[in-house]
Design a protein around this motif. Structure first.
Motif, mmCIF file in Angstrom:
data_model
loop_
_atom_site.group_PDB
_atom_site.id
_atom_site.type_symbol
_atom_site.label_atom_id
_atom_site.label_comp_id
_atom_site.label_asym_id
_atom_site.label_seq_id
_atom_site.Cartn_x
_atom_site.Cartn_y
_atom_site.Cartn_z
ATOM 1 N N PHE A 1 -18.744 25.873 -39.508
ATOM 2 C CA PHE A 1 -18.983 27.388 -39.596
ATOM 3 C C PHE A 1 -17.725 27.221 -39.943
ATOM 4 C CE2 PHE A 1 -17.227 31.005 -37.622
ATOM 5 C CZ PHE A 1 -18.251 32.127 -37.361
ATOM 6 N N ASP B 1 -12.164 33.529 -33.112
ATOM 7 C CA ASP B 1 -13.195 33.688 -31.590
ATOM 8 C C ASP B 1 -13.981 32.901 -31.748
ATOM 9 O OD1 ASP B 1 -10.900 34.999 -30.731
ATOM 10 O OD2 ASP B 1 -11.984 37.047 -31.024
ATOM 11 N N HIS B 2 -14.741 32.738 -33.007
ATOM 12 C CA HIS B 2 -15.839 31.969 -32.926
ATOM 13 C C HIS B 2 -15.838 30.796 -32.920
ATOM 14 C CE1 HIS B 2 -20.226 31.629 -33.804
ATOM 15 N NE2 HIS B 2 -19.866 30.609 -34.196
ATOM 16 N N GLY C 1 -14.521 28.656 -29.707
ATOM 17 C CA GLY C 1 -15.467 28.973 -28.457
ATOM 18 C C GLY C 1 -16.150 28.096 -28.833
ATOM 19 N N ARG D 1 -12.272 37.860 -35.497
ATOM 20 C CA ARG D 1 -14.023 37.219 -35.218
ATOM 21 C C ARG D 1 -14.135 35.871 -35.299
ATOM 22 N NH1 ARG D 1 -14.454 42.302 -37.759
ATOM 23 N NH2 ARG D 1 -14.982 41.431 -40.231
ATOM 24 N N VAL D 2 -13.738 35.332 -36.632
ATOM 25 C CA VAL D 2 -13.511 33.837 -37.309
ATOM 26 C C VAL D 2 -13.218 33.248 -36.034
ATOM 27 C CG1 VAL D 2 -13.134 32.544 -38.415
ATOM 28 C CG2 VAL D 2 -13.753 34.052 -39.383
#
Length: 276
Positions: A217, A49-50, A53, A46-47
């Motif tokens: 992030f 992929d973020h 992005g 999840r991290v």
């Protein structure tokens, strides 16, 4: 004298089951995910992929860093004639690890891997597969404790003979620049003339401006925290050393092979330098 034999056993601490928190993304596992590996959890993906992005070239960075390792080891074990390698922050094992590359050129090469990630520890035995002529060993230690690293490495490596100190993508986790300089200085002070230092490090230069929000992030949602540095700051790691041509460049542009001439320039500096 360092130990001999085709293979060493993990440190006593490595025999204990490590504690792995699969709920928090961790650098070694996310990096593994970006490289197409399977040793990662949902939180890592999840991290990962973020971040991808926000900073789409991160996959290119990961692959370029890995190819830099292969080219650097090829030079060090080949023309430079190094037979001892201290790989700090090795990460999860994948294809073409330092010992694979070095011992393919010089089977008697001795390699010490250093990491403090529990998932890496779980996979340590995959790293500890040396050719009979050489030695490969895994040490559980933290980059912030260079004395511990050197003490453990001296059980396998002869620190009176040249050593290639490999610090790929690890100094960016030492947030204080003066401390990072001190760690590198202590490590290189402990090895003799003819030793080498290899470093890769992320930067906001070379087209890396969009990494600012991505790193922010990361530091909020993953571990350990990370930072970028300028080319001038990264050059400081090589103070007192002689940079090998082409000097400090995007790691994708450090001695690219015939099939890499058109590689994308990535915002990750790389260099190799010799201790005079």
């Amino acid at each position: 004298m360092p130990q001999t034999g085709d293979q060493a056993v993990p440190e006593p601490a490595a025999a204990r089951p490590p504690r792995i928190d699969s709920s928090v993304a961790h650098n070694a596992r996310v990096w593994n995910y970006w490289l197409g590996g399977k040793d990662n959890f949902d939180a890592d993906r999840r991290v990962g992929d973020h971040v991808r992005g926000m900073f789409p070239v991160i996959g290119d960075v990961a692959r370029a860093d890995r190819r830099f390792l292969a080219r650097a080891i090829g030079f060090l074990a080949g023309p430079a004639g190094v037979r001892q390698f201290l790989d700090i922050g090795t990460g999860l094992p994948t294809a073409d690890n330092t010992h694979d590359l070095a011992q393919a050129v010089a089977p008697d090469s001795r390699i010490v891997y250093v990491d403090n990630d529990p998932m890496v520890l779980v996979h340590a035995r995959a790293l500890l597969t040396s050719r009979p002529e050489g030695v490969t060993r895994y040490v559980e230690a933290d980059i912030h404790r260079p004395e511990t690293i050197l003490s453990a490495a001296a059980e396998t490596l002869d620190l009176d003979q040249p050593v290639a100190v490999m610090m790929l993508g690890i100094l960016n986790f030492v947030l204080d620049t003066d401390e990072a300089y001190g760690i590198v200085r202590r490590l290189m002070d402990a090895v003799p003339s003819g030793s080498y230092l290899a470093v890769t490090h992320p930067t906001l230069e070379l087209g890396g401006e969009s990494n600012v929000p991505a790193m922010a992030f990361w530091n909020e949602h993953a571990a350990p925290p990370i930072r970028a540095r300028t080319g001038a700051e990264i050059a400081g790691f090589f103070t007192g050393l002689d940079l090998v041509e082409p000097g400090l460049v995007s790691c994708a542009r450090w001695r690219p092979g015939p099939n890499e001439a058109d590689a994308v320039t990535v915002p990750q500096y790389g260099a190799v330098a010799r201790k005079p």
